[in-house]
Write an enzyme that holds these catalytic residues in place. Sequence first.
Site, short mmCIF file in Angstrom:
data_model
loop_
_atom_site.label_atom_id
_atom_site.label_comp_id
_atom_site.label_asym_id
_atom_site.label_seq_id
_atom_site.Cartn_x
_atom_site.Cartn_y
_atom_site.Cartn_z
N LYS A 40 59.64 -92.31 -6.73
CA LYS A 40 58.19 -92.38 -6.46
C LYS A 40 57.77 -91.24 -5.53
CE LYS A 40 58.10 -97.24 -7.32
NZ LYS A 40 57.65 -97.66 -8.63
N ASP A 69 58.75 -103.44 2.29
CA ASP A 69 59.00 -102.73 1.04
C ASP A 69 58.07 -101.51 1.01
OD1 ASP A 69 58.81 -101.77 -1.53
OD2 ASP A 69 58.53 -103.74 -2.49
N GLN A 79 55.82 -98.25 -2.50
CA GLN A 79 54.53 -97.66 -2.89
C GLN A 79 53.86 -96.91 -1.74
OE1 GLN A 79 53.06 -97.41 -5.79
NE2 GLN A 79 54.61 -98.59 -6.88
N CYS A 131 54.79 -106.12 -12.72
CA CYS A 131 55.86 -106.82 -11.96
C CYS A 131 55.27 -107.56 -10.77
CB CYS A 131 56.94 -105.86 -11.49
SG CYS A 131 57.87 -105.15 -12.81
N HIS A 190 55.81 -107.27 -5.30
CA HIS A 190 56.47 -106.90 -6.56
C HIS A 190 57.59 -107.93 -6.79
CE1 HIS A 190 59.17 -104.42 -9.11
NE2 HIS A 190 58.12 -103.63 -9.32
C1 PLP Z 1 56.04 -102.33 -4.36
C2 PLP Z 1 57.29 -102.11 -5.15
N1 PLP Z 1 58.43 -102.68 -4.74
C3 PLP Z 1 59.58 -102.50 -5.41
C4 PLP Z 1 59.65 -101.74 -6.54
C5 PLP Z 1 60.95 -101.59 -7.24
O1 PLP Z 1 61.40 -100.27 -7.14
P1 PLP Z 1 62.64 -99.76 -8.00
O2 PLP Z 1 62.36 -100.15 -9.42
O3 PLP Z 1 62.62 -98.28 -7.78
O4 PLP Z 1 63.84 -100.42 -7.46
C6 PLP Z 1 58.49 -101.13 -7.02
C7 PLP Z 1 58.51 -100.34 -8.26
O5 PLP Z 1 57.52 -100.13 -8.91
C8 PLP Z 1 57.29 -101.32 -6.30
O6 PLP Z 1 56.15 -100.77 -6.72
#
Ligand code: PLP
Length: 404
Positions: free
Chosen positions: A224, A198, A201, A362, A121
């Site tokens: 999430k 991270d 997900q 993203c 992401h």
């Molecule tokens: C894999 C992953 N990393 C990071 C994020 C960023 O999360 P946040 O917008 O809650 O900070 C997301 C959000 O969709 C994500 O899917």
Amino acid sequence: MIDVTKIRKDFPILKREVNGKPLVYLDNAATSQTPQQVIDVIVDYYSNYNANIHRGVHALSQEATDKYEQARIKIQKHFNAAKSYEVIFTSGTTHSINIVANGFSSLIKKGDEIIVSAMEHHSNIVPWQMLCERTGAILRVIPMNLDGELILSAYHELLSDKTKLIFCNHVSNALGTVNPIKEIIDAAHKVGAAVLIDGAQAAPHIKADVQALNADFYTVSAHKICGPTGAGVLYGKEEWLNKLPPYQGGGEMIAEVTFEKTTYADLPHKFEAGTPNICGGIAMGAGLDYMNAIGFDEIAAYEHELLEYATEELLAIDGLKIYGIAKEKTAVISFNVGEIHPYDIGSILDKLGVAVRTGHHCAQPIMDFYKIPGTVRASFSFYNTKEEVDVLVAAVKKAKSMLE
Ligand SMILES: Cc1ncc(COP(=O)(O)O)c(C=O)c1O
């Protein structure tokens, strides 16, 4: 076995209509819906004990502090962190990653290497590029194959004594691939590198054990996992959190302040400057309570059934191509139909009450890899049903007939 009819009654939003049709919510990878049990916790906070924490002698402040710290312990237990102070409350995964990326500015030097995976992401790419710009470190990328799996042999070749940090998601938001993070972490540790996983997900589907994984950092967003937006955590091993300087200065993160010098508070407060999202942290704990009461094994098994059913039904549509067919996948299906632009399909699906996400999710490098502008992404949760999959499939067929 999941009783989905009973579960759906917990989610008020699932009763609503969109464009005159019953809502079919398949954008769970972007944000999950909120059960009444979590909404009640939020209402209770603002109705009964809204107060600033950690600094008041009065009853409300102490109650709020207790509930907030209890939520921290709940999250610690859920992810099996060794210490509650290894759980730092943040505004979500993006904030968590930025704490680490900024903290490493003073620990990384020119010529050091940082490795990210090809399926990150943007929030797990851009902060590291910024770190490289600040320090002169070099960013390397673990490539992926057309199935949407990381090429681990290439990863092992990238590792060297120059490697200082690895960043990889546990689960890809755009493809649903579950990455072999244990192997990634173990190999990184052999060359002395730290690893940030991270978990944004993964958290809705997999109960990660940060000690068993031996992750140095693990990040989660509350929204999430049936919690509210603007809350989340950074898990970090105590030794790393002690090595990193604070990200933000302000109240609550200090031990002592004079105009000559400030000393910082102990963990976790060193990373929690200012008034936090108190209600958000408490409600994040409530979201985890709700999901744990259903059971993560049950959730995973049920979602896998939905994934298999939806994959089979969607692939029966002529010209439909699914991106990301990894052997290990969560219930995320990214697809396109012929040359039709994903946005056009998404707009027609919306008219039919079906909420999906369209675009690059993203994760532009993944779209560049497949040479496509984006995909339609249907992402499922434990409160979705096979009947909703049927509505999705019928809606995609209708969109295809209108757009081709
Ligand atoms: C894999 C992953 N990393 C990071 C994020 C960023 O999360 P946040 O917008 O809650 O900070 C997301 C959000 O969709 C994500 O899917």
